[in-house]
Structures are given as C-alpha cells and as structure tokens.
Design an enzyme around this catalytic site. Structure first.
Site, short mmCIF file in Angstrom:
data_model
loop_
_atom_site.label_atom_id
_atom_site.label_comp_id
_atom_site.label_asym_id
_atom_site.label_seq_id
_atom_site.Cartn_x
_atom_site.Cartn_y
_atom_site.Cartn_z
CE1 TYR A 151 -3.02 -3.06 0.32
CE2 TYR A 151 -3.59 -2.39 2.54
CZ TYR A 151 -3.74 -3.25 1.48
OH TYR A 151 -4.63 -4.29 1.57
CG HIS A 169 -0.98 -8.59 0.20
ND1 HIS A 169 -0.59 -7.27 0.23
CD2 HIS A 169 -2.29 -8.57 -0.09
CE1 HIS A 169 -1.64 -6.50 -0.02
NE2 HIS A 169 -2.68 -7.26 -0.23
N1 LIG Z 1 -5.69 -8.76 1.51
C1 LIG Z 1 -6.03 -8.22 0.36
O1 LIG Z 1 -5.66 -8.69 -0.72
C2 LIG Z 1 -6.93 -7.02 0.38
C3 LIG Z 1 -7.58 -6.64 -0.81
C4 LIG Z 1 -8.44 -5.53 -0.75
C5 LIG Z 1 -8.62 -4.86 0.45
N2 LIG Z 1 -7.95 -5.24 1.57
C6 LIG Z 1 -8.11 -4.51 2.86
O2 LIG Z 1 -9.50 -4.32 3.11
C7 LIG Z 1 -9.75 -2.93 3.25
C8 LIG Z 1 -11.15 -2.58 2.81
O3 LIG Z 1 -11.39 -2.96 1.48
P1 LIG Z 1 -11.57 -1.93 0.28
O4 LIG Z 1 -10.79 -0.70 0.56
O5 LIG Z 1 -11.30 -2.66 -0.96
O6 LIG Z 1 -13.12 -1.62 0.21
P2 LIG Z 1 -14.36 -1.41 1.20
O7 LIG Z 1 -13.92 -1.16 2.57
O8 LIG Z 1 -15.31 -2.51 0.92
O9 LIG Z 1 -15.01 -0.10 0.57
C9 LIG Z 1 -14.35 1.14 0.61
C10 LIG Z 1 -15.27 2.14 -0.10
O10 LIG Z 1 -16.48 2.29 0.66
C11 LIG Z 1 -16.63 3.65 0.99
N3 LIG Z 1 -17.18 3.73 2.35
C12 LIG Z 1 -16.58 3.38 3.51
N4 LIG Z 1 -17.42 3.56 4.54
C13 LIG Z 1 -18.57 4.03 4.02
C14 LIG Z 1 -19.81 4.42 4.60
N5 LIG Z 1 -20.04 4.31 5.90
N6 LIG Z 1 -20.79 4.87 3.75
C15 LIG Z 1 -20.58 4.96 2.43
N7 LIG Z 1 -19.42 4.61 1.83
C16 LIG Z 1 -18.43 4.14 2.64
C17 LIG Z 1 -15.27 4.26 0.93
O11 LIG Z 1 -15.41 5.64 0.65
P3 LIG Z 1 -14.43 6.75 1.27
O12 LIG Z 1 -13.05 6.27 1.02
O13 LIG Z 1 -14.81 7.95 0.51
O14 LIG Z 1 -14.76 6.87 2.73
C18 LIG Z 1 -14.64 3.50 -0.22
O15 LIG Z 1 -15.05 4.04 -1.46
C19 LIG Z 1 -8.63 -2.29 2.43
O16 LIG Z 1 -8.48 -0.93 2.70
C20 LIG Z 1 -7.46 -3.14 2.82
O17 LIG Z 1 -6.97 -2.76 4.09
C21 LIG Z 1 -7.13 -6.33 1.56
#
Ligand SMILES: NC(=O)c1ccc[n+]([C@@H]2O[C@H](COP(=O)([O-])OP(=O)(O)OC[C@H]3O[C@@H](n4cnc5c(N)ncnc54)[C@H](OP(=O)(O)O)[C@@H]3O)[C@@H](O)[C@H]2O)c1
Length: 273
Positions: free
Chosen positions: A47, A105
């Site tokens: 990241y 990862h």
């Molecule tokens: N291990 C892996 O391979 C892997 C892969 C993907 C993700 N991850 C981890 O999982 C975390 C979360 O996944 P993600 O970032 O893919 O997606 P997510 O958490 O499912 O969704 C993030 C999106 O939702 C929005 N959001 C968050 N809270 C909200 C709310 N209360 N109301 C409306 N919209 C909201 C955010 O907007 P804003 O940003 O504008 O608030 C962003 O656009 C990552 O940050 C990472 O740490 C791990």
C-alpha cells in the site's frame, strides 16, 4: 468494542482498512480512527503507506499494547531472506517493535509455502510479531499451510460481503477457531446501492454500509476492515457494531450470497466459490 480471541490474542472485530489511503490523507484518517476508538489497523507493504500509518499511531498516544496492527508481505518477498529483511523494514516504517499480525498478502506458487511460513515463524520466535496469517488463501492452500507445513495460522483475510459467499473457507476456519477477516466488506462500495441492502437499512434507520458490516460482524468468527477516507464514514462504520439485524434481515442478506468479487487480479489463486 467486540473482539475475537484466537491463540490467546484479542483482535477487535472492526478494523480500519488503509488500501488506497496515501500521504497526509492516510495519516489524518488513521489518526481520526484512533481518536474515535478504532484499535485495529490493516496496512500492507504494497500500500506504500506504512510510514504514514506509523506516524499517525505514534502521534495518537495510543498505548501500543491496546492496538492490533497488521501488515502484509508482498508476493515478491516470500523467500526467506526477503521475508526477514522486508519485515524489518515494515517494523521501521511502522515505528513499532512488533507486529500483531503479519500476513502473506497473496500466495505465490514460485516460492515454497513452507519456506515463507518458517521464516515468519523465526520472526515470531524473535518477538518481532505475535501471529502469522494468510490472505487470499482458498481451502486447498489453508490445508497446505495448516496440515502439511504445520504452521500456527491466526486467520485468513479474504474478500467477504453480502454479494460474495465464503462458505468453504468459513467451514474450514470455524472448527479450528480461526477468524475470517473480511476485506472489501462493502464490496468496494458495490453493496451500498443494492436494493435489498438499502431496504433493510431504511427499515432500521441505518446506512447500507452499516447493514453490510452488521451482517458480517454478527457472524461467528468474522472480523471486518472497511476503508474510509473521512470522519463521517469512520463514525458510520464504528456504529455498525450497535446495529442488531433480526433473523429475517439476515436471511434476506444470506440469499444475496453469490460470486461478486471486486478484487480479482491475474495472480489470484483458484477460488473455492
Ligand atoms: N488482503 C487483500 O488482498 C486485500 C484486498 C483488498 C482490500 N484489503 C483490505 O481491506 C480494506 C477494505 O477494502 P476496500 O478498501 O477494498 O473496500 P471497502 O472497505 O469494501 O469499501 C471502501 C469504499 O467504501 C466507501 N465507504 C466506507 N465507509 C462508508 C460508509 N459508511 N458509507 C458509504 N461509503 C463508505 C469508501 O469511501 P471513502 O473512502 O470515501 O470513505 C470506499 O469508497 C482495504 O483498505 C485493505 O486494508 C485487503
């Protein structure tokens, strides 16, 4: 804060994801989350924000023992020497003496899994990390890590939300007491517009994000790490811990379970679902 306990460690069930948070925004969001009471932060070498996460933690004054901090080894750093070197670099950037959890990862078939897990175990024995975990491991790879290599794996972090079933992985993890950490718990935003999710949200005077998170957090052995970029979403997501879905809501959300993946890179393993 609800916690999941495994291998003697309590992990807060709701954490902050930091993928796509960079620079001063990342530092501001992590600091804001810690001020609100988040005590579980998820980052990764890939990241490019470990230094900002580390700075925010240091400036927050939160007692390190009260925080559950995860980072992840990128796929080109799974050979023994790369594990040892890159984990030290992560510790330096995160300004901490230990990681609560270090994850692989993504699986990389070019490096023997035993080599990576044994190097991670060396770091654990040296006190540089408390637990070893995996991410994006389907059941066959979990079996390899746990049953063939004999590694003590804390959890599997995989994509999980109302639009994606993780039944086989949950069936493997649950009897072993291993948590499933749900990444992209809002399907990267996709669940927020789903009519059924919106219907249940309006019934409870809640937001669609809270419905998705409450559905996950209400399940045995499931944690979630939504990413947010501002205080409003951080607060909204934290409050999901107080939303009680009734059995009819849960049944309606269970029925949405399908194959919608938002993270599907070319190097992904063969998924179970
Ligand atoms: N291990 C892996 O391979 C892997 C892969 C993907 C993700 N991850 C981890 O999982 C975390 C979360 O996944 P993600 O970032 O893919 O997606 P997510 O958490 O499912 O969704 C993030 C999106 O939702 C929005 N959001 C968050 N809270 C909200 C709310 N209360 N109301 C409306 N919209 C909201 C955010 O907007 P804003 O940003 O504008 O608030 C962003 O656009 C990552 O940050 C990472 O740490 C791990």
């Amino acid at each position: 804060m609800k916690t999941l306990t495994h291998l003697g460690t309590r992990m807060p069930a709701l954490g902050l994801g930091t993928w796509q948070l960079a620079g001063s925004t990342c530092a501001r969001v992590v600091r804001g989350a810690l001020d609100l009471g988040y005590r579980h932060i998820d980052t990764a070498q890939a990241y490019g924000n470990e230094a900002e996460v580390g700075a925010a933690i240091a400036e927050s004054g939160v007692d390190r023992e009260q925080l559950f901090l995860t980072t992840k080894l990128w796929m080109d750093r799974l050979a023994r020497a790369d594990v040892l070197r890159s984990a030290e670099e992560s510790l330096r950037r995160l300004r901490t003496d230990w990681l609560d959890l270090l994850l692989i990862h993504w699986p990389n078939p070019r490096v023997p899994l035993a080599e990576t897990l044994e190097a991670m175990a060396e770091l654990r024995e040296a006190g540089k990390l408390r637990h070893i975990g995996v991410s994006n491991f389907p059941v066959a790879l979990l079996q390899q890590a746990v049953e063939e290599v004999g590694a003590e794996i804390f959890c599997d972090q995989v994509e999980y939300h109302p639009l994606l079933s993780q039944r086989p992985v949950l069936d493997y993890l649950r009897p072993r007491g291993m948590p499933l950490v749900a990444y992209s718990p809002l399907a990267h935003g996709k669940v927020l517009t789903h009519p059924e999710v919106r219907r249940i949200a309006s019934k409870h005077g809640a937001t669609p994000a809270q419905v998705s998170l409450a559905w996950l957090l209400g399940q045995d052995g499931v944690a979630a790490i939504p990413k947010a970029s501002g205080m409003e979403h951080l607060r909204d997501n934290l409050a999901a811990l107080d939303l009680d879905l009734d059995p009819a809501d849960r049944a309606a959300l269970d029925k949405l379970q399908g194959h919608t993946r938002t993270v599907a890179p070319s190097w992904a393993p063969n998924w179970d679902t």
